[in-house]
Structure formats: C-alpha cells, structure tokens
Scaffold this active site. Structure first.
Site, PDB file in Angstrom:
ATOM      1  N   SER A 189       0.853  -1.185   0.000  1.00 51.61           N
ATOM      2  CA  SER A 189       0.000   0.000   0.000  1.00 51.61           C
ATOM      3  C   SER A 189       0.887   1.232   0.000  1.00 51.61           C
ATOM      4  O   SER A 189       2.108   1.143   0.131  1.00 51.61           O
ATOM      5  CB  SER A 189      -0.865   0.001   1.253  1.00 51.61           C
ATOM      6  OG  SER A 189      -0.004   0.096   2.372  1.00 51.61           O
ATOM      7  N   LYS A 190       0.244   2.401  -0.122  1.00 50.52           N
ATOM      8  CA  LYS A 190       0.998   3.664  -0.129  1.00 50.52           C
ATOM      9  C   LYS A 190       1.872   3.787   1.113  1.00 50.52           C
ATOM     10  O   LYS A 190       2.994   4.252   1.051  1.00 50.52           O
ATOM     11  CB  LYS A 190       0.034   4.844  -0.174  1.00 50.52           C
ATOM     12  CG  LYS A 190      -0.429   5.127  -1.571  1.00 50.52           C
ATOM     13  CD  LYS A 190      -0.690   6.605  -1.761  1.00 50.52           C
ATOM     14  CE  LYS A 190      -0.868   6.881  -3.242  1.00 50.52           C
ATOM     15  NZ  LYS A 190      -2.106   7.485  -3.597  1.00 50.52           N
ATOM     16  N   ARG A 191       1.316   3.330   2.251  1.00 45.94           N
ATOM     17  CA  ARG A 191       2.035   3.451   3.526  1.00 45.94           C
ATOM     18  C   ARG A 191       3.390   2.747   3.459  1.00 45.94           C
ATOM     19  O   ARG A 191       4.355   3.150   4.085  1.00 45.94           O
ATOM     20  CB  ARG A 191       1.169   2.814   4.618  1.00 45.94           C
ATOM     21  CG  ARG A 191       1.702   3.014   6.013  1.00 45.94           C
ATOM     22  CD  ARG A 191       0.574   2.833   7.002  1.00 45.94           C
ATOM     23  NE  ARG A 191       0.247   1.425   7.204  1.00 45.94           N
ATOM     24  CZ  ARG A 191       0.844   0.652   8.086  1.00 45.94           C
ATOM     25  NH1 ARG A 191       1.799   1.141   8.852  1.00 45.94           N
ATOM     26  NH2 ARG A 191       0.491  -0.602   8.221  1.00 45.94           N
ATOM     27  N   PHE A 192       3.471   1.690   2.653  1.00 43.20           N
ATOM     28  CA  PHE A 192       4.726   0.938   2.581  1.00 43.20           C
ATOM     29  C   PHE A 192       5.534   1.261   1.325  1.00 43.20           C
ATOM     30  O   PHE A 192       6.385   0.483   0.915  1.00 43.20           O
ATOM     31  CB  PHE A 192       4.457  -0.563   2.679  1.00 43.20           C
ATOM     32  CG  PHE A 192       4.082  -0.997   4.066  1.00 43.20           C
ATOM     33  CD1 PHE A 192       5.014  -0.922   5.101  1.00 43.20           C
ATOM     34  CD2 PHE A 192       2.810  -1.458   4.347  1.00 43.20           C
ATOM     35  CE1 PHE A 192       4.670  -1.305   6.384  1.00 43.20           C
ATOM     36  CE2 PHE A 192       2.460  -1.854   5.632  1.00 43.20           C
ATOM     37  CZ  PHE A 192       3.396  -1.772   6.649  1.00 43.20           C
ATOM     38  N   GLY A 193       5.200   2.343   0.670  1.00 38.65           N
ATOM     39  CA  GLY A 193       6.064   2.767  -0.431  1.00 38.65           C
ATOM     40  C   GLY A 193       5.503   2.567  -1.831  1.00 38.65           C
ATOM     41  O   GLY A 193       6.216   2.781  -2.801  1.00 38.65           O
TER      42      GLY A 193
END
Ligand code: GLU
Length: 485
Positions: A251-255
């Site tokens: 996801s965005k949170r993980f890059g």
C-alpha cells in the site's frame, strides 16, 4: 521470430512501483534477447484514463532511461499504440466472432443482470451469466437493434478444459465452463480489457506476455479468445506479487507511491532499477548492487521466483547509498545540485565550482538519499555568527587533553602554509598525536567539533582543508577565548 514484448499500462494513475517492476522485467528480458519493447497505452477506460497520467508514465520511463522501440510517441509499424485509437480492430475481430457463432449481442440491462446475480446468491451458487440473449433469434436481435436498445457483445465461452504452460509457474489448467460469457464490446462500442489485449497482442505480434500474477485469472479468458480467433497465443509469464513487509498487499504506507516521488526524494534511477530487479529475480551469484547492463546481461525468467517479494524501503535506502558511493565527482555533483535548497546554495556561494565538487565528494559516504545533501553541507556554509551561535550551545566541558589538542592544533594551523590539503592536515594531526601521546583517531572528535560545530559529518581531513586557514583560525581563536572566559 524476434522477441517482442509489451509494457501495457493503463493511464488511470501515476506509474507506481508495482507496474514499473512489470515494465522492467519485460525490458530486461527483451534487451537480453535483442528484441523489441513496445509501449501500449491501455486507455479503454475513457473516464479514468487521463493524458496527465500518460505523461507521468512516459516521464518516469524517461527518467529511468528505459527506451522503447515502439510507442504512442515514437510510432512504429504496428501502431497506433493507444487502445482508444484501435477501436476499428476490435470491431472487426468481434464481427469475426459473431459470424462464427462465438459471440452474440446481449441486451440485458444492469437491472436484469443484478436480478440474476441475486438469485444465484439466494441459491448459494456461483454466479454465471444465464445466456438468456444467446437464445434470441436473428429477427428478435434485428428488432431490438432497430429500436436502438443498448447492447453489449458477449463471447460465448467454450466448455472444455484449457491447459497452458506459464514460464514461471509451470503447467496450469482451467475449466472454462466455470467462466461466464463475458462482455468483449461494451454498450458504448469500446472493447473490454480482456478483448482489446488479445486483439492487440496478436496484431502487434507480441511473443511474450510478462505481467503481474494478479492477471493470471484473466489468462484463460484471453486464451479462449486466442483459440476462437485462430490466433497463435504468446508465451505467458506471471510475476510474483510485490508485498509489504507484513506480507499484505503493498500500500501507499509501505512505499507503493509514484515512481517520480522517489526521484523527488533523491533516489537515483539506477537504484530503483536495481532494487526492483531483485524483487522476484536474483542473479546467479546473488550480487546485490548491480548496474543496468549487468542486470540485462544476467537476466532470465528461469531465475524469477514464484513467491511474493517484499518491498522494504530501508533496503532501498541502503541500496541508494551504495549507488551514490559509486558515482564519480562530476556525476555526483550533477546528481546532487538540483537537490540543494536555495539556502544551502546561498550559504556556500563563497566556494568555487571545484571546491564545491570537493565538498560534495567529502560528504558522499554520508548520503542515503540526495536530499540529505543539505544537512551535510550545513557545516561548510556556517557564517562566523552561525558558528559562534552553534558553539554557545555546545558543552564546553572538555577533557584537559582535548583542550590541549585544540590549542596545539590552533598553533599548527597558525604556522602552516596557506595552501591546505587533506594530506597536510593529516600530517598536522599525526604530529599532534605524537606530541600528546594519543592515537590519531582520538583527536578527530574534539577537532571536528571545534572546527565545524558538529560531532559527526564529512571526511574530516578533506573538510578541514576546504574550510581553510582563515576560517579555522577564526573559529579556534573564538573557541579558546570563550573557553577561558
Ligand atoms: N493494462 C493492464 C494493467 O495495467 C495490463 C495487463 C496486461 O499486461 O495484460 O494492469
């Protein structure tokens, strides 16, 4: 036949890490085999496809230096290269299927289909389209068309079992009877993804389809279409998914952000290429830091793994540091200059271009991302007042031997020649070390702090020689005077 692969993004968003990894594996393979790489814009979703996303995708490919052989911009023998410009080809192929009895118009409304689905759910059965419209006679069809009733075209799914060999996953079989008759032409006349892809892969003479594992469920439908249209299918390779460190979907949170965001944060293109190459592939000798040409030379689909690959931003950062260390002076200067803020530039205006190159080289080993440059250049840019202010915040409670070292260093600098070099600085420190009976390394900490105002930073000898006699004398004198007060 020459290998021909395609990178087929949908311009419905910016190019992100997962899609780029697919592009790269196509590119590595085709460059290894001297084939052609085609960029095809899959813009069948007219509402979500936007020119700005197409631009973002092509800009990112350009930044990474991934050249294409045929594309919407370059053109080529098999164009056009945007699906929205190829509608005539999809129409012709769908007519071919209708003529053979392998496709039929469907006049069911969304409401009709919703009812069918609800009914299936109520019975606890998997939903498959009822084929209601397959039973329509030609005159019923003609009559509805005459009245202008909206319709789609559905492909009549065969009911045999289909086998294919995926280059990465091996033999796979699907019972086609489990697949519904799916829409190949939508009611607005545009082609569905599964249909456009088959027509294009055939028309563009694609030999290998390399894409994410999330597309594997589309492959039986596409192969059934290849069969019905009497096209020879390409070879398929489905790449493992890229996962977050907790093994969930990236996801965005993980890059999973836009590739160009990594550019803005100060990652080098060679890092992004190298890091993504290792998400699912490994070279025979397990080297990690590799150049693009090494990767292309060694790449093969045999060494692509079946299991998901973890995207780890910390590892990416480490790898960027490794690629920064490989840059020579001019390349590093060119790479970091756009990342210097106007404050940094202004604070360093007293240095010549050559001095700037040396300064930048002196902090090379400290950088993980190019944006870090500003923090490491701060000490070179400190004004007289800035230094004094900084030293007022420093704990002056130094050991006797440290004070002695600073005093001796000041004396040596005062006596030294105007022209400083890292070597001459080294000699000065060696002499002091002998004088006070300490190891040279022990002098670094007090001298660094006294001369720069920082406890860590660039290579000390280079740093001292760049700061120069005038600045060092000024700083050390200030320090000793203030200490004695
Ligand atoms: N347009 C599809 C995507 O962006 C490409 C699928 C394929 O490679 O067949 O996922």
């Amino acid at each position: 036949m020459n290998m021909r692969v395609r990178f087929a993004p949908s311009p419905t968003g910016n190019l992100h890490i997962g899609t780029l990894r697919t592009a790269l594996f196509n590119w590595f393979l085709v460059r290894h085999n001297n084939g052609a790489c085609i960029l095809r814009m899959e813009d069948t979703d007219a509402e979500r496809s936007q020119p700005e996303f197409e631009k973002n995708i092509t800009d990112a490919l350009k930044w990474l230096g991934l050249s294409m052989d045929e594309s919407p911009d370059l053109g080529g023998e098999y164009g056009p290269y945007r699906q929205s410009e190829r509608v005539h080809l999809y129409k012709a192929a769908s007519q071919q299927l209708i003529d053979k009895g392998d496709a039929y118009p469907c006049f069911c409304t969304t409401e009709d289909l919703g009812k069918e689905r609800e009914e299936a759910i109520r019975k606890g059965e998997p939903y498959v389209y009822s084929r209601k419209c397959l039973a329509l006679s030609q005159s019923e069809i003609d009559e509805k068309k005459k009245r202008g009733v909206a319709h789609t075209i559905r492909f009549k799914m065969p009911d045999h079992t289909l086998h294919f060999t995926d280059i990465i996953r091996g033999d796979i079989s699907f019972d086609l009877a489990l697949n519904a008759d799916f829409v190949i032409i939508k009611s607005d006349g545009s082609a569905s993804y599964n249909f456009a892809v088959v027509v294009d892969d055939h028309e563009m003479a694609i030999t290998h389809v390399i894409r994410g594992e999330d597309h594997i469920s589309n492959t039986p439908r596409q192969l059934a279409l290849f069969e019905a249209l009497s096209y020879t299918p390409p070879k398929f390779a489905h790449l493992p998914m890229i996962l977050a460190p907790d093994r969930t979907k990236l996801s965005k949170r993980f890059g999973a952000t836009s590739v160009l965001d990594y550019h803005e944060k100060g990652y080098l293109p060679q890092t992004i290429i190298n890091y993504l190459a290792l998400l699912g592939w490994s070279p025979p000798d397990d080297t990690e830091v590799m150049s693009l040409s090494d990767i292309v030379r060694l790449f093969s689909l045999d060494r692509v793994s079946k299991s998901g690959a973890i995207f780890d931003v910390e590892k990416l950062k480490w790898m960027n540091g490794q690629h920064i260390r490989l840059l020579d002076q001019n390349a590093l200067f060119e790479a970091v200059t756009p990342f210097m803020t106007s404050e940094t530039q202004a604070s360093l205006s007293r240095y010549s271009e050559n001095e700037m190159k040396e300064i930048i080289m002196s902090v090379k080993d400290n950088l993980d991302v190019l944006l870090d440059i500003n923090q490491y250049l701060e000490m070179y840019g400190l004004s007289k007042e800035g230094y004094q202010e900084k030293m007022h915040q420093v704990d002056f409670n130094w050991k006797e031997e440290e004070k002695q070292v600073i005093g001796l260093f000041l004396e040596a600098i005062a006596k030294a020649d105007e022209h400083f070099s890292p070597e001459s600085m080294g000699h000065i420190l060696e002499e002091i070390a002998q004088n006070v009976g300490l190891k040279k390394g022990k002098l670094f900490k007090p001298i660094r702090l006294a001369c720069t105002g920082y406890t860590s930073g660039p290579q000390l000898l280079t740093c001292l020689s760049i700061l120069g006699k005038k600045v060092l004398l000024e700083r050390l004198q200030f320090l000793l005077e203030n200490r004695e007060k």
